[in-house]
Design a protein around this motif. Sequence first.
Motif, short mmCIF file in Angstrom:
data_model
loop_
_atom_site.label_atom_id
_atom_site.label_comp_id
_atom_site.label_asym_id
_atom_site.label_seq_id
_atom_site.Cartn_x
_atom_site.Cartn_y
_atom_site.Cartn_z
N CYS A 1 0.81 -1.23 0.00
CA CYS A 1 0.00 0.00 0.00
C CYS A 1 0.83 1.27 0.00
O CYS A 1 0.30 2.36 -0.21
CB CYS A 1 -0.93 0.02 1.21
N LEU B 1 -8.07 4.20 0.10
CA LEU B 1 -8.08 2.85 -0.46
C LEU B 1 -7.73 2.86 -1.94
O LEU B 1 -7.03 1.96 -2.43
CB LEU B 1 -9.45 2.20 -0.24
N ALA B 2 -8.21 3.87 -2.66
CA ALA B 2 -7.87 3.97 -4.09
C ALA B 2 -6.37 4.20 -4.27
O ALA B 2 -5.74 3.62 -5.17
CB ALA B 2 -8.67 5.09 -4.73
N SER C 1 -4.63 1.00 -3.65
CA SER C 1 -4.83 0.12 -4.79
C SER C 1 -3.84 0.45 -5.91
O SER C 1 -3.21 -0.43 -6.49
CB SER C 1 -6.26 0.23 -5.31
N ALA D 1 -5.01 -5.53 -4.95
CA ALA D 1 -5.20 -4.21 -5.55
C ALA D 1 -6.61 -4.05 -6.09
O ALA D 1 -7.26 -3.00 -5.91
CB ALA D 1 -4.17 -3.99 -6.66
N VAL D 2 -7.11 -5.07 -6.77
CA VAL D 2 -8.47 -5.02 -7.33
C VAL D 2 -9.50 -4.90 -6.21
O VAL D 2 -10.46 -4.12 -6.30
CB VAL D 2 -8.74 -6.26 -8.20
N LEU E 1 -9.12 -3.62 -3.19
CA LEU E 1 -9.07 -2.26 -2.64
C LEU E 1 -9.74 -1.27 -3.60
O LEU E 1 -10.49 -0.39 -3.17
CB LEU E 1 -7.62 -1.84 -2.40
N GLY E 2 -9.46 -1.42 -4.89
CA GLY E 2 -10.04 -0.50 -5.87
C GLY E 2 -11.54 -0.60 -5.94
O GLY E 2 -12.24 0.43 -5.99
N SER F 1 -13.10 0.90 -2.78
CA SER F 1 -13.00 2.36 -2.78
C SER F 1 -14.02 2.99 -3.73
O SER F 1 -14.66 4.00 -3.39
CB SER F 1 -11.59 2.80 -3.16
#
Length: 303
Positions: A24, A62-63, A66, A104-105, A107-108, A111
Amino acid sequence: MQTEVRKLPATSFAVRLGDYLELCKLKVVSLIVFTAVVGMFLAVPGMVPLDKLIFGTLGIGLAAASAAAINHVLDARIDAVMRRTRRRPLPTGHLTEAQALAFAVLLGVVSMLMLWFLVNPLTAVLTFISLIGYAIVYTAFLKRATPQNIVIGGAAGAAPPVLGWVAITGDIHAHALLLFLIIFTWTPPHFWALAIARKDEYAQVNIPMMPVTHGIEFTRLQILLYTILLFIVGLLPWLTGMSGWLYLLGAIGFGGGFLYYAVAMMRSDAPELPMKTFSYSITYLMGIFSFLLADHYVPALLG
């Protein structure tokens, strides 16, 4: 050695959690979130709505996390070569690229859902554009294509205060764009100082950072010119009436400090100066945004 790498994923939950947190880039994300939160508070004369503050901050954070995790995936091979990055979770084998990408996905998606339904759609759209701009456009293409990579890609990193502003008001204001302009102008001298310090590592992995393609002396000159421009841009909130005298004092003080380091780099080859300049640039950004926030509230409290 291979046995050791295979055993790394079997370590404790705390270690595995630490690996995911490292994806992160929390130090970078904390600076992003800080500037976004300042943008939120500057958008209104009083206290920001608590729900927008909480979910806007979480969604933007979060973005950013990500985007950082995607950066780890795309840069895994060069990270394994560069000395400062070879101990990251992917080069060491602590995590696989598939695990990092799935993280990552996740989190994205979280968000975007949070920003769309709990903040407002415009914030979600702008945050998504910023995420793609950094994680894909900059990391996958610009970083490897041109020594101007950080200038062009800096737009994504300059977006957080605008995102924070939009999270509260639902629209883009000219004052929010001034905050964008400050970070956009700050990014090149900030990152080029680091690039000078890590010139040999970037050259080793064929990343065309400016010190690699144009030399250290030229890069020092560009840092000085951009820092002069940043000093002027830093005065714009006061010149436009967005902020008052308290902010002006902070802008002159912190901007003068940045100029001191930029001039020092032009006059000296001391090997520690690039990293000192890089470290001070972070202090500058935190300081100037802190003064923006203080100027927004302190006069009202005193009056």
